[in-house]
Design a protein around this motif. Structure first.
Motif, short mmCIF file in Angstrom:
data_model
loop_
_atom_site.label_atom_id
_atom_site.label_comp_id
_atom_site.label_asym_id
_atom_site.label_seq_id
_atom_site.Cartn_x
_atom_site.Cartn_y
_atom_site.Cartn_z
N UNK A 4 32.04 35.26 39.68
CA UNK A 4 33.33 34.67 40.05
C UNK A 4 33.40 34.39 41.55
N UNK A 5 34.26 33.45 41.89
CA UNK A 5 34.61 33.24 43.29
C UNK A 5 35.42 34.46 43.74
N UNK A 6 35.16 34.93 44.93
CA UNK A 6 35.91 36.06 45.46
C UNK A 6 37.19 35.55 46.11
N UNK A 25 43.07 34.95 48.79
CA UNK A 25 42.45 35.94 49.67
C UNK A 25 41.35 36.66 48.90
N UNK A 26 40.47 37.31 49.63
CA UNK A 26 39.42 38.09 48.98
C UNK A 26 40.03 39.24 48.20
N UNK A 27 39.34 39.64 47.15
CA UNK A 27 39.90 40.62 46.22
C UNK A 27 39.64 42.07 46.61
N UNK A 60 42.89 42.76 42.46
CA UNK A 60 43.13 42.21 43.80
C UNK A 60 43.88 43.27 44.58
N UNK A 61 43.28 43.72 45.63
CA UNK A 61 43.87 44.84 46.36
C UNK A 61 44.98 44.40 47.32
N UNK A 62 45.25 43.11 47.40
CA UNK A 62 46.37 42.66 48.23
C UNK A 62 47.70 43.02 47.59
N UNK A 63 47.88 42.64 46.33
CA UNK A 63 49.16 42.89 45.65
C UNK A 63 48.96 43.45 44.26
#
Ligand code: FES
Length: 128
Positions: free
Chosen positions: A43-45, A52-54, A71-74
């Motif tokens: 997959x694309x990160x 954003x990057x995961x 995804x560690x952003x949200x």
């Protein structure tokens, strides 16, 4: 046959883990690969929520039990086999899957004549 760039030896992929790669030497892992129930996915990160990057640190793309891409952003959660978001702000959207092939013990990312990864449509995931 598609052109390709090597990501890693296939035996580096383990169930419940994912590996990030920087095949185009951008300085960041732009692609990641995983093994889920014996099947490889690449997959694309990039999170479909805000692009954003995961991962929260190198190779940390999965939940603790290895059953979701996170995804560690949200906190969005994605199915490892389909890339579909099943929880979070991008519910129903999907990670972008890339075409790959396995050859002579290597995982190879297929690239087009412009050196771009070849995307796989959502319906074709698992049939590449
Ligand atoms: S950027 Fe991934 S859940 Fe918001």
């Amino acid at each position: 046959m598609n052109r390709s760039v090597a990501l890693c030896p296939l035996d580096q992929l383990k169930e419940g883990r994912a590996l990030g790669f920087d095949p185009f030497r951008s300085g960041n892992d732009t692609v990641f690969a995983l093994l889920h129930r014996g099947e490889v996915r690449v997959y694309r990160n990039s999170c479909p929520h805000l692009d954003v990057r995961l991962e929260y640190r190198k190779n940390r793309f999965l939940s603790a039990d290895g059953q979701r891409v996170i995804c560690y952003a949200h906190g969005a959660q994605f199915m490892p086999d389909s890339g579909e978001c099943v929880f979070g702000p991008c519910l129903g959207q999907s990670l972008t899957a890339f075409k790959f092939r396995c050859e002579e013990g290597l995982l190879l990312l297929c690239i087009d004549p412009f050196d771009q990864p070849i995307e796989v449509s959502r319906d074709a995931i698992g049939h590449i």
